[in-house]
Write an enzyme that holds these catalytic residues in place. Structure first.
Site, PDB file in Angstrom:
ATOM      1  N   GLN A 166       0.827  -1.199   0.000  1.00 15.92           N
ATOM      2  CA  GLN A 166       0.000   0.000   0.000  1.00 15.92           C
ATOM      3  C   GLN A 166       0.867   1.257   0.000  1.00 15.92           C
ATOM      4  OE1 GLN A 166      -2.140  -1.966   3.512  1.00 15.92           O
ATOM      5  NE2 GLN A 166      -3.680  -0.538   2.784  1.00 15.92           N
ATOM      6  N   ASP A 178       6.319   4.512  -1.511  1.00 15.61           N
ATOM      7  CA  ASP A 178       7.774   4.611  -1.583  1.00 15.61           C
ATOM      8  C   ASP A 178       8.363   3.428  -2.350  1.00 15.61           C
ATOM      9  OD1 ASP A 178       8.490   2.358   0.299  1.00 15.61           O
ATOM     10  OD2 ASP A 178       7.378   3.590   1.715  1.00 15.61           O
ATOM     11  N   HIS A 197      -1.338   1.590  -4.442  1.00 11.10           N
ATOM     12  CA  HIS A 197      -1.761   2.987  -4.346  1.00 11.10           C
ATOM     13  C   HIS A 197      -0.857   3.955  -5.088  1.00 11.10           C
ATOM     14  CE1 HIS A 197      -3.938   1.673  -0.408  1.00 11.10           C
ATOM     15  NE2 HIS A 197      -4.628   1.389  -1.484  1.00 11.10           N
ATOM     16  N   SER A 248      -3.057  -1.330   9.107  1.00 13.92           N
ATOM     17  CA  SER A 248      -4.167  -1.279  10.052  1.00 13.92           C
ATOM     18  C   SER A 248      -5.368  -2.088   9.583  1.00 13.92           C
ATOM     19  CB  SER A 248      -4.592   0.175  10.269  1.00 13.92           C
ATOM     20  OG  SER A 248      -4.965   0.766   9.027  1.00 13.92           O
TER      21      SER A 248
END
Length: 233
Positions: free
Chosen positions: A92, A95, A110, A177
């Site tokens: 996700q 970087d 993403h 999360s």
């Protein structure tokens, strides 16, 4: 005669927690702000339409931040597992720390901070290491924007991520999360019979996931424990 055996497919879903140890800040703070901004101001089509200069400045700073940090031992540890498994990283994160850590198969759900695209044509994608400015255009003449999947936008790579997950022999979740969908749903898409692991300083609620081992630790520590468990099994 030598019998060749293929490596087991190890699929790893990673989130902000794996990059936090490299110094990459996350936006899910208690105040709901990201670097002092409401998340929808800098990570939504509405925010882009309202104030594109703010959005460009925000991601230009993020790009510089990422350029100045390094992969940590969790990124490197996952790459080292390629010697024993067919490792696929689904991240996700925007970087490039998995790539710099040595992983060869990385899917970014993403988007990527070191890429930009045309505002109108999503297929016109370019590498970028410096800043994007208002007036910078793609070959179609349209403004360039960060190659980031913002809130309220579809996630084109989720179909490929779901296919990879469905073929997993082992599935691992690290530093997420599990509240951002559709990425969070991948854990439920993994085959029920395969071993699954979740690594986080604070294990999120997962529901009734079969064959799930919880490793409550920072990513760097948890990946070392994961390696021990996988290589001893």
């Amino acid at each position: 005669m030598t019998i060749m055996t293929s490596k087991q497919k190890l699929v790893v879903l990673t989130g902000a927690g794996i990059s936090a140890e490299s110094g990459i800040k996350t936006f899910r703070n208690s105040d709901g702000l990201w670097e002092g901004h409401d998340i929808y101001e800098v990570a939504s089509p509405r925010g882009w339409k309202k104030n594109p200069s703010l959005v460009l400045d925000f991601y230009n700073l993020r790009r510089r931040d990422v350029a100045n940090v390094h992969p940590n031992t969790s990124h490197i540890g996952l790459a080292e597992l390629e010697a024993y498994f067919d490792v696929h990283i689904i991240t996700q994160n925007i970087d490039d720390l998995h790539e710099r850590g040595g992983s060869s198969k990385v899917l970014h759900l993403h988007g990527e901070i070191f890429k930009m695209r045309s505002e109108k044509d999503e297929s016109l994608i370019y590498d970028i290491r410096s800043d994007i400015n208002l007036g910078d255009t793609a070959e179609d003449g349209e403004q360039l924007r960060p190659y980031i999947v913002w809130f309220e936008e579809p996630v084109p790579m989720i179909t490929e991520a779901a296919r990879i997950t469905a073929e997993a022999d082992i599935f691992v979740v690290i530093g997420t999360s599990l509240v951002v969908y559709p990425a969070a749903g991948l854990l439920e898409m993994a085959p029920g019979h395969i071993p699954k692991y979740i690594i986080d300083k604070h294990i999120p609620t997962t529901g009734a996931i079969p064959n799930l081992t919880r490793i409550e630790a920072p990513a760097s520590v948890g990946v070392m424990e994961l390696k021990d468990l996988l290589l001893k099994s």
